[in-house]
Write a protein that holds these residues in place. Structure first.
Motif, short mmCIF file in Angstrom:
data_model
loop_
_atom_site.label_atom_id
_atom_site.label_comp_id
_atom_site.label_asym_id
_atom_site.label_seq_id
_atom_site.Cartn_x
_atom_site.Cartn_y
_atom_site.Cartn_z
N MET A 1 0.85 -1.20 0.00
CA MET A 1 0.00 0.00 0.00
C MET A 1 0.88 1.25 0.00
SD MET A 1 -3.30 -1.02 0.21
CE MET A 1 -4.38 -0.08 1.25
N ASP A 18 1.43 2.40 6.37
CA ASP A 18 1.20 1.77 5.07
C ASP A 18 0.26 0.57 5.20
OD1 ASP A 18 2.79 -0.13 6.26
OD2 ASP A 18 4.49 0.13 4.89
N ASP A 19 -0.30 0.39 6.42
CA ASP A 19 -1.23 -0.71 6.66
C ASP A 19 -2.60 -0.11 6.97
OD1 ASP A 19 -2.48 -3.08 7.21
OD2 ASP A 19 -1.53 -3.38 9.17
N GLU A 21 -6.98 0.06 5.29
CA GLU A 21 -7.96 -0.67 4.48
C GLU A 21 -8.07 -0.09 3.07
OE1 GLU A 21 -7.74 -2.84 7.34
OE2 GLU A 21 -8.19 -0.79 7.97
N SER A 22 -8.18 1.23 2.95
CA SER A 22 -8.30 1.84 1.63
C SER A 22 -8.07 3.34 1.73
CB SER A 22 -9.68 1.58 1.01
OG SER A 22 -10.70 2.24 1.75
N LYS A 43 -4.89 -0.48 14.39
CA LYS A 43 -3.63 -0.50 13.65
C LYS A 43 -2.71 0.62 14.11
CE LYS A 43 -5.18 -3.07 9.65
NZ LYS A 43 -5.39 -3.12 8.19
N TYR A 346 -6.31 3.46 -3.61
CA TYR A 346 -5.36 2.49 -3.06
C TYR A 346 -6.13 1.49 -2.21
CZ TYR A 346 -2.03 6.15 -4.36
OH TYR A 346 -1.30 7.09 -5.05
N GLU A 347 -6.08 0.23 -2.61
CA GLU A 347 -6.75 -0.86 -1.90
C GLU A 347 -5.82 -2.05 -1.86
OE1 GLU A 347 -11.43 -0.14 -2.95
OE2 GLU A 347 -10.18 -1.01 -4.52
N PRO A 348 -6.11 -3.02 -0.96
CA PRO A 348 -5.24 -4.21 -0.92
C PRO A 348 -5.14 -4.92 -2.27
CG PRO A 348 -6.65 -4.13 1.01
CD PRO A 348 -7.11 -3.03 0.11
#
Length: 381
Positions: A1, A18-19, A21-22, A43, A346-348
């Motif tokens: 991410m 950088d961790d 969900e979106s 997180k 930006y998504e997993p």
């Protein structure tokens, strides 16, 4: 991410994450962009995503937002569903915190010059070096004036500063932004010119977005005359039959579609309270008419999802503000248009880019603002 840096308003680094969900980060050329970030509250560093802090995408000093809102819900899913929804606006949106307040002894704040000069004039007068020091935002400074854009004349009275910059930007084609300068520890307001990357020019390598060129995954196209007007009656100061009215447009017969434009807020006096020549007043009313008629132009909306593995690389071959060619041969559509909006998603599952070419589709709020603008002149008089 994509890494996200969390900063204080004075540009001290708090953390990098950088961790999450979106993230949806929307950049706009003329208007103010926004972002939405979703992150589980457990997180690392999620607690630092507080109102007033800044986020910056990686090391991109021009992709910065200020956090304005956050919310969270908890359902039967328990801990795993405790996700913060963090929202904010692009940093340049801070100028929306100011109105254009006329200087003492004058009804309007007036400016003449290039579009860039005028935009920086208003930001300087109402944010960077205002007469009332309580209106100053210490973090914001101006980049040097390169006098780009067309020559225009502008006057404003108690209008929102960001909305005025949007109007000047659309009238001139210039973009505007606020970027970070870590060396000075300042926010820099500047104006930008896009590149001409259309197929019919030779100065730059052309960029063609088309399903046939494998550069577009999706494309939507709308053309409409529902909002179209091409002849204006622009009414300035005065009452009844004594009110000054000028006309603009040359359409006739069936093709002529008329509209009324209230321009009562345009002053007929200069900064010394002396009457302006009639020709100058008429020219100002005609300029206002041209600006307003541009909002009633024939509508063409082009929106598409750009393939990230297309032949063209984002931010190298093309960028926000560039004029490109969009084509779908099967529809018989080929148009040159400016990239006015880019959504970075930006998504997993990966990274996506969605672009708006030319004007974006008007939302209900935009339509209401357009209607209210017709009566706002009397309110501000």
């Amino acid at each position: 991410m994509k890494p996200i840096r969390i900063l204080t308003s004075v540009l001290d680094l708090l953390a990098e994450i950088d961790d999450y969900e979106s993230l949806l980060f929307t950049r706009r050329w003329h208007e103010v962009g926004e972002f939405e970030l979703r992150i589980n509250r457990h997180k690392r560093h999620a607690e630092l995503l507080r109102r007033g802090n800044l986020i910056m995408l990686g090391a991109s000093r021009n992709k910065v937002g200020i956090i304005k809102h956050r919310e969270i819900t908890l359902d039967e899913g328990g801990k795993a569903s405790e996700t913060w929804l963090v929202k904010g606006i692009a940093l340049k949106g801070i100028v929306a915190q100011r109105l254009v307040v006329p200087p003492a002894g004058d009804s309007h704040d007036r400016a003449n010059g290039t579009a860039e000069t005028i935009m920086k004039h208003y930001v300087n007068n109402h944010v960077v070096n205002p007469t009332d020091v309580k209106r100053k935002i210490d973090m914001l400074v101006l980049a040097s004036d390169q006098q780009r854009g067309s020559q225009i004349s502008w006057e404003s009275r108690f209008k929102n500063l960001a909305e005025e910059l949007v109007e000047i930007s659309k009238a001139s084609g210039l973009g505007w932004d606020v970027i970070l300068d870590f060396q000075q520890k300042k926010w820099i307001f500047d104006v930008y010119e896009g590149r001409n990357l259309t197929v019919n020019q030779t100065e730059n390598p052309p960029v063609i977005f088309s399903p046939q060129f494998e550069s577009l995954k999706q494309l939507s196209f709308v053309e409409s005359d529902y909002n179209y007007k091409n002849y204006g009656y622009i009414a300035g100061q005065g009452e009844g039959e004594d009110r000054r009215v000028v006309e603009i447009g040359d359409a006739e017969g069936l093709s002529r579609i008329e509209t009324f434009i209230d321009a009562r807020d345009i002053s007929e006096e200069d900064e010394n309270q002396q009457a302006l020549p009639e020709a100058e007043i008429i020219a100002k009313l005609q300029q206002r008419g041209q600006q307003k008629l541009a909002k009633f132009a024939q509508e063409f909306f082009l929106e598409g999802q750009i393939l990230t593995n297309s032949p063209f690389e984002y931010e190298k071959d093309y960028n926000l503000g560039d004029i490109v060619t969009i084509q779908n041969r099967e529809w018989g559509v080929t148009r040159d248009a400016r990239i006015t909006e880019i959504k970075e998603i930006y998504e997993p599952g990966g990274f996506q880019i969605e672009a708006t070419f030319g004007e974006s589709r008007p939302t209900l709020i935009k339509k209401l603002k357009q209607e209210l603008a017709q009566i706002s002149g009397e309110v501000r008089k």
